[in-house]
Design a protein around this motif. Sequence first.
Motif, mmCIF file in Angstrom:
data_model
loop_
_atom_site.group_PDB
_atom_site.id
_atom_site.type_symbol
_atom_site.label_atom_id
_atom_site.label_comp_id
_atom_site.label_asym_id
_atom_site.label_seq_id
_atom_site.Cartn_x
_atom_site.Cartn_y
_atom_site.Cartn_z
ATOM 1 N N VAL A 199 0.736 3.125 8.047
ATOM 2 C CA VAL A 199 2.818 2.205 7.563
ATOM 3 C C VAL A 199 2.597 1.313 6.701
ATOM 4 O O VAL A 199 3.526 1.193 5.878
ATOM 5 C CB VAL A 199 2.938 1.960 9.353
ATOM 6 N N ALA A 200 1.164 0.830 6.804
ATOM 7 C CA ALA A 200 1.859 -0.974 6.350
ATOM 8 C C ALA A 200 2.116 -0.782 4.820
ATOM 9 O O ALA A 200 2.510 -0.940 3.777
ATOM 10 C CB ALA A 200 0.312 -1.697 5.750
ATOM 11 N N ARG A 201 0.508 0.752 3.942
ATOM 12 C CA ARG A 201 0.725 1.060 2.395
ATOM 13 C C ARG A 201 1.774 1.272 2.425
ATOM 14 O O ARG A 201 2.257 0.872 0.984
ATOM 15 C CB ARG A 201 -0.566 1.596 2.844
ATOM 16 N N ILE A 202 2.611 2.005 2.942
ATOM 17 C CA ILE A 202 4.058 2.649 2.483
ATOM 18 C C ILE A 202 4.999 1.538 2.542
ATOM 19 O O ILE A 202 5.968 1.304 1.589
ATOM 20 C CB ILE A 202 4.316 4.181 3.826
ATOM 21 N N ALA A 203 5.137 0.936 3.867
ATOM 22 C CA ALA A 203 6.246 -0.088 3.553
ATOM 23 C C ALA A 203 6.185 -1.170 2.710
ATOM 24 O O ALA A 203 7.012 -1.679 2.031
ATOM 25 C CB ALA A 203 6.195 -0.362 5.331
ATOM 26 N N ILE A 204 4.884 -1.766 2.846
ATOM 27 C CA ILE A 204 4.711 -2.689 2.357
ATOM 28 C C ILE A 204 4.281 -2.652 0.730
ATOM 29 O O ILE A 204 3.990 -3.645 -0.230
ATOM 30 C CB ILE A 204 3.539 -3.516 3.041
ATOM 31 N N GLY A 205 3.204 -1.603 0.461
ATOM 32 C CA GLY A 205 2.417 -1.330 -0.437
ATOM 33 C C GLY A 205 3.458 -0.532 -2.007
ATOM 34 O O GLY A 205 3.651 -0.598 -2.603
ATOM 35 N N LEU A 206 3.537 0.826 -1.638
ATOM 36 C CA LEU A 206 4.155 1.918 -2.294
ATOM 37 C C LEU A 206 5.983 1.641 -2.452
ATOM 38 O O LEU A 206 6.341 1.721 -3.236
ATOM 39 C CB LEU A 206 4.328 3.284 -1.913
ATOM 40 N N SER A 207 6.155 1.092 -0.575
ATOM 41 C CA SER A 207 8.037 1.305 -1.120
ATOM 42 C C SER A 207 8.281 -0.068 -1.981
ATOM 43 O O SER A 207 9.164 0.126 -2.688
ATOM 44 C CB SER A 207 8.625 0.553 0.214
ATOM 45 N N PRO A 208 8.003 -1.200 -2.571
ATOM 46 C CA PRO A 208 8.327 -2.121 -3.246
ATOM 47 C C PRO A 208 8.171 -1.914 -4.806
ATOM 48 O O PRO A 208 8.126 -1.470 -5.696
ATOM 49 C CB PRO A 208 7.096 -3.620 -3.118
ATOM 50 N N TRP A 209 6.742 -0.969 -4.956
ATOM 51 C CA TRP A 209 6.197 0.041 -5.654
ATOM 52 C C TRP A 209 7.313 0.897 -6.750
ATOM 53 O O TRP A 209 7.820 0.719 -7.667
ATOM 54 C CB TRP A 209 4.972 0.222 -5.859
ATOM 55 N N LEU A 210 7.562 1.420 -5.681
ATOM 56 C CA LEU A 210 8.549 2.643 -5.956
ATOM 57 C C LEU A 210 10.037 1.398 -6.789
ATOM 58 O O LEU A 210 10.874 2.498 -7.970
ATOM 59 C CB LEU A 210 8.657 3.413 -5.131
ATOM 60 N N PHE A 211 10.176 0.947 -5.641
ATOM 61 C CA PHE A 211 11.660 -0.119 -6.379
ATOM 62 C C PHE A 211 11.508 -0.830 -7.423
ATOM 63 O O PHE A 211 12.184 -0.216 -8.745
ATOM 64 C CB PHE A 211 11.600 -1.060 -5.249
ATOM 65 N N ILE A 212 10.447 -1.466 -8.320
ATOM 66 C CA ILE A 212 9.967 -1.903 -9.478
ATOM 67 C C ILE A 212 9.938 -0.965 -10.019
ATOM 68 O O ILE A 212 10.625 -0.837 -11.012
ATOM 69 C CB ILE A 212 9.105 -2.783 -9.309
#
Length: 314
Positions: A199-212
């Motif tokens: 969950v953290a990898r998606i919410a804290i890792g992947l989501s910010p990366w996709l937003f950036i």
Amino acid sequence: MNNQTDVTEFIFLGFSNHPNLQGMFFLIFLVIYLTTLLGNILIIAATRVHPVLHTPMYYFLSNLSFLDICYSSTTIPVMLVNFFQEKKTISYEGCLSQIFFLVTCTGTESVLLAAMAYDRYVAICQPLQYPVFMSVKVCVCLVTGSWLCGLVNSMAHTVLAATLTLCGPNRISHFLCDIPLFLMLSCSDTSLNEAMLHVARIAIGLSPWLFITVSYILIISAILRIPSAQGRSKAFSTCASHLTVVVIFFGTANINYGKPNVGYNLDVDILVSVLFCVMTPMFNPIIYSLRNKEVKGALRKLAGGCVFPEHIKV
């Protein structure tokens, strides 16, 4: 804390396979730590003292610098002390504390970098609305939200880790405590902990990366529509430092947390983690000071010309 564990301390194995190089390792990491502290403190001081840096971009940068000081201080001091110890240990409570602060800093930086990307998007793609979209209130909310994301994520991981039963061995093949390493020492069910990691990898890792990524696609598209080459160069220069920091942070994070559990020797594992946990906080102020004229000018004034003499051009 009722976790029914017999383990009261952990033994770090990181760097232990090079006993004759402990003194050299100590000097290297001491220089890195002092450079990290000095660089980030100078950035914070410059953004506070000089009016030209009283803008949202540099407000985020000063918070990033404070975060990097916390980040490096979570791991390096323990390393420096252990270089002089034959038995490199950390207490059970110390290990959980290190996990809490390490995960907090990692998660906060990931979200904060996304907030900085939003700032660059508004500045380049919506310049007329910039004072409204990036008001003081908005900036404070974005920074506060970044810290809250990191703290909530870290608290969840730490509480779950504290409930695990540890039966030994108490040896950690690393120089720090981290969630994946801690789970490997458990003899109880870790399925909930592993689910929380995903969950953290998606919410804290992947989501910010996709937003950036989406932000910079829009930014680059807007820059390419600028008619003059000078205008395009100036617009891109305002993003270059942040984009470099993003690539280094997420690139090393992906290597560090995406590496397989088997097939890595200890030296390679340590090197990857050093790049992510130790070198990244040192690189950030260097990148911003060398590639940003406003920061470089403010640092020159702050240091009275000692750090960046006028005759030196970078």
